[in-house]
Each structure stands twice: as structure tokens, then as C-alpha cells.
Scaffold this motif. Sequence first.
Motif, PDB file in Angstrom:
ATOM      1  N   ILE B  93       0.861  -1.189   0.000  1.00 59.29           N
ATOM      2  CA  ILE B  93       0.000   0.000   0.000  1.00 59.29           C
ATOM      3  C   ILE B  93       0.895   1.236   0.000  1.00 59.29           C
ATOM      4  CG2 ILE B  93      -1.904   1.191   1.182  1.00 59.29           C
ATOM      5  CD1 ILE B  93      -2.633  -1.694   0.812  1.00 59.29           C
ATOM      6  N   PHE B  94       0.694   2.133  -0.968  1.00 56.83           N
ATOM      7  CA  PHE B  94       1.471   3.377  -0.946  1.00 56.83           C
ATOM      8  C   PHE B  94       0.808   4.386  -0.019  1.00 56.83           C
ATOM      9  CE2 PHE B  94       3.030   1.876  -5.187  1.00 56.83           C
ATOM     10  CZ  PHE B  94       4.351   1.742  -4.793  1.00 56.83           C
ATOM     11  N   VAL B  95       1.629   4.955   0.853  1.00 57.95           N
ATOM     12  CA  VAL B  95       1.161   5.971   1.801  1.00 57.95           C
ATOM     13  C   VAL B  95       2.135   7.147   1.717  1.00 57.95           C
ATOM     14  CG1 VAL B  95      -0.018   4.416   3.398  1.00 57.95           C
ATOM     15  CG2 VAL B  95       2.438   4.774   3.640  1.00 57.95           C
ATOM     16  N   ARG B  96       1.913   8.172   2.539  1.00 54.50           N
ATOM     17  CA  ARG B  96       2.802   9.344   2.499  1.00 54.50           C
ATOM     18  C   ARG B  96       4.157   9.042   3.125  1.00 54.50           C
ATOM     19  NH1 ARG B  96       1.212  14.313   5.500  1.00 54.50           N
ATOM     20  NH2 ARG B  96      -0.064  12.849   6.662  1.00 54.50           N
ATOM     21  N   GLY B  97       4.159   8.164   4.106  1.00 54.03           N
ATOM     22  CA  GLY B  97       5.405   7.858   4.808  1.00 54.03           C
ATOM     23  C   GLY B  97       5.095   6.917   5.953  1.00 54.03           C
ATOM     24  N   THR B  98       6.127   6.638   6.752  1.00 54.88           N
ATOM     25  CA  THR B  98       5.967   5.721   7.873  1.00 54.88           C
ATOM     26  C   THR B  98       4.858   6.180   8.816  1.00 54.88           C
ATOM     27  OG1 THR B  98       8.331   5.306   7.722  1.00 54.88           O
ATOM     28  CG2 THR B  98       7.240   4.570   9.723  1.00 54.88           C
ATOM     29  N   THR B  99       4.836   7.466   9.106  1.00 57.33           N
ATOM     30  CA  THR B  99       3.832   7.999  10.033  1.00 57.33           C
ATOM     31  C   THR B  99       2.420   7.673   9.559  1.00 57.33           C
ATOM     32  OG1 THR B  99       5.292   9.796  10.703  1.00 57.33           O
ATOM     33  CG2 THR B  99       2.944  10.122  11.081  1.00 57.33           C
ATOM     34  N   GLU B 100       2.157   7.917   8.272  1.00 53.42           N
ATOM     35  CA  GLU B 100       0.809   7.632   7.781  1.00 53.42           C
ATOM     36  C   GLU B 100       0.529   6.128   7.809  1.00 53.42           C
ATOM     37  OE1 GLU B 100      -0.849   9.803   4.346  1.00 53.42           O
ATOM     38  OE2 GLU B 100      -1.436   7.847   3.601  1.00 53.42           O
ATOM     39  N   GLY B 101       1.533   5.331   7.500  1.00 62.03           N
ATOM     40  CA  GLY B 101       1.344   3.877   7.507  1.00 62.03           C
ATOM     41  C   GLY B 101       0.941   3.366   8.885  1.00 62.03           C
ATOM     42  N   HIS B 230      11.817   8.467   1.453  1.00 65.65           N
ATOM     43  CA  HIS B 230      12.768   9.590   1.438  1.00 65.65           C
ATOM     44  C   HIS B 230      14.005   9.350   2.280  1.00 65.65           C
ATOM     45  CE1 HIS B 230      12.051  11.424   5.450  1.00 65.65           C
ATOM     46  NE2 HIS B 230      10.924  10.744   5.359  1.00 65.65           N
ATOM     47  N   LYS B 231      13.995   8.303   3.113  1.00 67.40           N
ATOM     48  CA  LYS B 231      15.196   7.979   3.880  1.00 67.40           C
ATOM     49  C   LYS B 231      16.081   6.987   3.119  1.00 67.40           C
ATOM     50  CE  LYS B 231      12.844   8.573   8.349  1.00 67.40           C
ATOM     51  NZ  LYS B 231      13.281   9.878   8.837  1.00 67.40           N
ATOM     52  N   MET B 232      15.708   6.680   1.874  1.00 67.99           N
ATOM     53  CA  MET B 232      16.491   5.726   1.072  1.00 67.99           C
ATOM     54  C   MET B 232      16.611   6.234  -0.365  1.00 67.99           C
ATOM     55  SD  MET B 232      13.621   2.698   1.274  1.00 67.99           S
ATOM     56  CE  MET B 232      14.312   1.650  -0.013  1.00 67.99           C
ATOM     57  N   LEU B 233      17.009   7.508  -0.488  1.00 69.18           N
ATOM     58  CA  LEU B 233      17.279   8.164  -1.778  1.00 69.18           C
ATOM     59  C   LEU B 233      16.026   8.569  -2.537  1.00 69.18           C
ATOM     60  CD1 LEU B 233      20.148   5.919  -3.286  1.00 69.18           C
ATOM     61  CD2 LEU B 233      20.365   7.773  -1.623  1.00 69.18           C
ATOM     62  N   GLY B 234      14.859   8.155  -2.068  1.00 69.14           N
ATOM     63  CA  GLY B 234      13.625   8.478  -2.775  1.00 69.14           C
ATOM     64  C   GLY B 234      13.101   9.853  -2.398  1.00 69.14           C
ATOM     65  N   PRO B 235      12.038  10.281  -3.102  1.00 71.07           N
ATOM     66  CA  PRO B 235      11.436  11.581  -2.810  1.00 71.07           C
ATOM     67  C   PRO B 235      10.653  11.552  -1.493  1.00 71.07           C
ATOM     68  CG  PRO B 235      10.516  10.600  -4.817  1.00 71.07           C
ATOM     69  CD  PRO B 235      11.358   9.564  -4.190  1.00 71.07           C
ATOM     70  N   THR B 236      10.375  12.730  -0.946  1.00 69.06           N
ATOM     71  CA  THR B 236       9.498  12.797   0.226  1.00 69.06           C
ATOM     72  C   THR B 236       8.063  12.524  -0.234  1.00 69.06           C
ATOM     73  OG1 THR B 236       9.303  15.181  -0.098  1.00 69.06           O
ATOM     74  CG2 THR B 236      10.887  14.440   1.539  1.00 69.06           C
ATOM     75  N   GLY B 237       7.234  12.124   0.708  1.00 69.73           N
ATOM     76  CA  GLY B 237       5.813  11.933   0.383  1.00 69.73           C
ATOM     77  C   GLY B 237       5.468  10.564  -0.162  1.00 69.73           C
ATOM     78  N   GLY B 239       5.635   6.473   1.054  1.00 68.26           N
ATOM     79  CA  GLY B 239       5.978   5.448   2.024  1.00 68.26           C
ATOM     80  C   GLY B 239       5.252   4.181   1.645  1.00 68.26           C
ATOM     81  N   VAL B 240       5.578   3.107   2.357  1.00 70.34           N
ATOM     82  CA  VAL B 240       4.965   1.823   2.044  1.00 70.34           C
ATOM     83  C   VAL B 240       4.443   1.188   3.321  1.00 70.34           C
ATOM     84  CG1 VAL B 240       5.477  -0.553   1.324  1.00 70.34           C
ATOM     85  CG2 VAL B 240       6.359   1.379  -0.005  1.00 70.34           C
ATOM     86  N   LEU B 241       3.211   0.706   3.243  1.00 71.59           N
ATOM     87  CA  LEU B 241       2.702  -0.186   4.283  1.00 71.59           C
ATOM     88  C   LEU B 241       2.515  -1.541   3.631  1.00 71.59           C
ATOM     89  CD1 LEU B 241       1.193  -1.142   6.881  1.00 71.59           C
ATOM     90  CD2 LEU B 241      -0.892  -0.243   5.843  1.00 71.59           C
ATOM     91  N   TRP B 242       3.111  -2.551   4.228  1.00 69.37           N
ATOM     92  CA  TRP B 242       2.847  -3.915   3.789  1.00 69.37           C
ATOM     93  C   TRP B 242       2.097  -4.630   4.905  1.00 69.37           C
ATOM     94  CZ3 TRP B 242       4.151  -8.336   6.413  1.00 69.37           C
ATOM     95  CH2 TRP B 242       3.806  -9.546   5.785  1.00 69.37           C
ATOM     96  N   ALA B 243       1.093  -5.398   4.545  1.00 69.82           N
ATOM     97  CA  ALA B 243       0.433  -6.274   5.519  1.00 69.82           C
ATOM     98  C   ALA B 243      -0.039  -7.516   4.776  1.00 69.82           C
ATOM     99  CB  ALA B 243      -0.738  -5.573   6.184  1.00 69.82           C
ATOM    100  N   ALA B 280      -7.070   5.906  -1.255  1.00 69.71           N
ATOM    101  CA  ALA B 280      -8.099   6.851  -1.700  1.00 69.71           C
ATOM    102  C   ALA B 280      -7.470   8.111  -2.280  1.00 69.71           C
ATOM    103  CB  ALA B 280      -8.992   7.221  -0.526  1.00 69.71           C
ATOM    104  N   GLY B 281      -8.108   8.657  -3.296  1.00 67.00           N
ATOM    105  CA  GLY B 281      -7.638   9.925  -3.867  1.00 67.00           C
ATOM    106  C   GLY B 281      -6.480   9.733  -4.822  1.00 67.00           C
ATOM    107  N   THR B 282      -6.150  10.788  -5.568  1.00 63.09           N
ATOM    108  CA  THR B 282      -5.004  10.716  -6.481  1.00 63.09           C
ATOM    109  C   THR B 282      -3.736  10.566  -5.661  1.00 63.09           C
ATOM    110  OG1 THR B 282      -6.094  12.095  -8.124  1.00 63.09           O
ATOM    111  CG2 THR B 282      -3.692  11.968  -8.235  1.00 63.09           C
TER     112      THR B 282
END
Lengths: 149, 414
Positions: B93-101, B230-237, B239-243, B280-282
Amino acid sequence: MSGDPIYTEMIIEYSRNPSNFGKIADAHIHQHDANPLCGDTIDLYLNIEDNKISEIKFDGHGCAICMACSSVLTEMIKGKSLDDVKKFDKDELLSELGLQHLVKTSPVRIKCALLSLKSLKFGIYSYFVDKMKDSESAGNLNEEAANLY
Amino acid sequence: MQSTADAFEDLRKDFPVLNRRVRDNKKLVYFDNAATTQKPNQVIDAISDYYQNYNSNIHRAVHALAEESTEAFENTRDIVAKFLNIEDSREIIFVRGTTEGINLVAYAWGRDNVKEGDIIVTTEYEHHSNIVPWQLLTQEKKAQLKYIDIDDNGELMLDQLDDYLSTGKVKLVTFSHMSNVLGTISPVEKIVSKCKNAGVKVLIDAAQSVPHMKVNVNEIGCDFFVFSGHKMLGPTGVGVLWAKKEILEKMSPFLGGGDMIREVHKYETTWNDLPYKFEAGTPNIADVIGFAKAIEYLEKIGMDNIRNHELELTKYALEEMKKIPGLTLYGTKEPEKRGGVISFNFNDVHPHDVGTIIDKDGVAIRSGHHCAQVLMEKLNVAATNRASFYIYNTKEEIDVLIAALQNVAKVFKL
């Protein structure tokens, strides 16, 4: 590092030996504040007699700038009337330590410099509003404090 | 043939920001990688390429640009799955970052599965993002939040986990794979196996581990796994949630809106399939596409090589820093048990003052509580300094840090 624009002899000295450092038991005004950016905390204690600041102390953990500015602030306003304190401007404090440049050069560190002044303005406001039930005299000190930096 | 150190030095040319000068024309020494890393041209160019050549919303339109953007976006999902050894990319699941996940799990899973009296277990060395969502949940549900304490070496006291699990009330154990302050690497296998034996769900905050070492999610066997791009060379905004699919399928949605629905009627809605039910959302299309390039870049170097490079830097830095009188180092003394994160205090000088003084020499470190105030309380300090390393850092840069710290001693007459 001579001529450092921030870490002058005076700042270092005050950070090592802060003035008016400590607590006042049962103070008329006790104001706590924190800088969420760095976790610095300050507790400001004041006693008021005849509308003047008869006693002032501060306590807390902070960087050299925060400690120096809090020390100088307490020295500058001790004995002053509440009206004078209401009018007290941040430039008076910053120029005393040669830190006016922080307003422009360091939006982060200016918060360290002005944390105690912000607490003071909030503290005096609460004193007028909550203890003296005198909102008129409190004026817009709370807004001024909130917009200090 | 290039030596390994030279190969890493050679990477620096891919990072335009590393060429710039800061303050008084000083070379930038960027040691704030635990906060966010710099980005290579490959990532920056992929984002520009998307906006310049095929910017388009994904999933619905049938025109050419939408097909291209959808393919690039979904391709990232496959790349992430492969990178972590996850078999089914629909579990990404793509999220904004760890916090959102973490918030997604606390909200969508937590609200359905945690009741009054239940226990959520976290640790003393968590980032606020793995504490506050659980405070909100446990307060709402009248459940309890318990902490695994750390010992003097900065390691988790796992006996406490046994005690909590033995109550039979624990619903979730949530912990960081690597502490963002101490660098301690958590004993993941031990924790997961204890939890599995007790039938308890496990969430791993991998924000500080995935960027720096090989991680095999399938082998770990946890239930939720979260990290940031963003902590691994990627852009901010991004993150990944896996479950696990079984869990995601039973979970209520987090955000409602476009893309997460199958059918919407006036008073009821059915949910889209995984992973879209939780997106949800773009989404952040450009940055997800850029993130794929970051993973490819890291894989090309090899995660084991990255881990070794950082271990070398950490060992060297610890040795050099130990020589400075009045410098306190936090966390385990065994470099193998930690990542490339070094927290320290210098005599009684406030970390903000240390940070400001060494910044004049171009050295960027972090000063403050690092969003870990519970840990700061444990260490009995208001703040620490933190130097954190990544693939482009060198031993020469550590020498610059050491010299800059000697300046601090001069200014404060230590």
C-alpha cells in the motif's frame, strides 16, 4: 572562531553562570513554555508588589542562547513596573546581547533567544486576566506573545 | 579494479547537492541521513521525465498518457515487492510515509480489533510516530499502552515482553527495526517468534532499517511492515505499508474517496480490491515513480555492500569520537549491533549550540530530541546530537566532523 556573531564571551559566560536561575515557591506568576523544535523548556517565576516586579527567577534546560537571553531578560526587567514590561520590546533584549541579526539570519535560533520573553508576555497576560480580573490592562499581550516569532 | 571505498566515493557524482558549498564556502558534509537522505540524478530525472512527458492521472482514463503513468506507478509496486521478497504486490500500500502507515494500521485495524482492557506493546526507543497513534487508540478504547524498556546498553529488555504476553491481553507488539537515535538494531526474530507463539500481531517500523540493510519481509514473518522512501534516496511523500492479504481484506478502510471504491450508491459503498481499497484519492504519482529509481539504485550497489560501508564508517567514527574528552556516546558499544547512527552529547554544551557551531564548518547533523522524547526522558537528557551516515559519506568527512567538534571545545572553553 574569534568574532563569532553568536557565541560571544558574554553569551558563553551567561550560559555557564545564568543569572536569576532557580525557582520561587508560590510565585504570583509561574509560566511554563517549551520549544517543540528542540525540547527546550523554561519555567519563569515572578512576584509582583506595588505593580512592580519585585522578584524574578527562571529555571529549565536550554541552549547557550536561551540561557543567556533568559538571564539578561530577568536582569533587565527586575524592578520594572508592569506597564514598562508590557512595552518591553524584543529588540531591547536582542541588542543587549548583540543578537539582533538572528531575526534575519536564523529563523530557528531566534526561537531560542525569545522563548523567555514569550513566556514573560504570556505570564503577565494571565496575571492580569486570571488574578486581577483586568482584561483591559492585559490588552493584546497574549497576541503579541503568540506572534513574537 | 576499484576498491570498495573508491566505488562508494564514485557515487557522489550522482548527487548534485553534494557539490554545493554552504556557509563560508565550506564543503557540505551531510550527516543528517536518518532524517532524510539526498537524492541522486536518477531519481530527480525520473520525476522531471514524468512531469515533462507523461503527466496524467492513473487507473481510470484510457488515453496514452494515462496508460504510461499507470504502468510506471504500478511497476513501482512490483519493484518494492521484489526488493522486500514479498510474493504478492497487492499487499503493498502506498502511503505518504511511515507515520501515515502506522496511523493507517492504528485507525483501520486498531479500531476494529482493540477493545477495553487490551494491551498494545511498544518500546522506549520509538519515534513519536510509533507512540502517539497508539496513545490515541488506547485512550479511545480504554486499552493499555505498555513499554519494553531499554537497558544501559540501549538494548530492549525482552523479559518484559514475556511478562506482557503472559497476560493474554496483548493485541499488538509494535517496534522499530532500528532506533533512530541509538542506532540499536532490534532482535526482530526473537520478538516475532515470541509474538507468534502467543498469537499476537506484530508491526515493524522499518524506517531506519530498510534503507541500510537487506530485509526479507517474508522471512521475518511479521504482520505489518512500514517504511518511508525519502530515507532511502527516494522523494518525500512516499511510504509503504505492507500487511498480509488476509489482514488487509478484513480491515476497514482508512480514508474514503475516489479509487478506493467498487460501487457507490446514495447510502452504501462497496470497497475496491487490494491495494486500492487503502489508496483513496489521487496518489503521489510522480514521487512513487521516482521511488522506483531509488530502489534500483540501491539494488545496483547491493544492500550488503551498503551495510558494510556504513559499518566501516560507524566503527571509524566511534573510535575517533571516543578520543574526544567530555564526549558522551549513547547506545551499544558493539558496532555490529547498530546502524550508522551515532547520538552523542559534548560535555554540558547544548546540542543546538554544537549544531550551530559545526554548521559553520559545513557539517550538517541533527540536534534535538529526534521525535523520541520518551527515550530522551530515559537517557535523562533534553536533547542529543546525532550524526547519521549513508552511502555517499566518507572517512574524510568524519575527520571534518571531529575537527569541527574541536572548535566547539574552543568556543565553550572546554
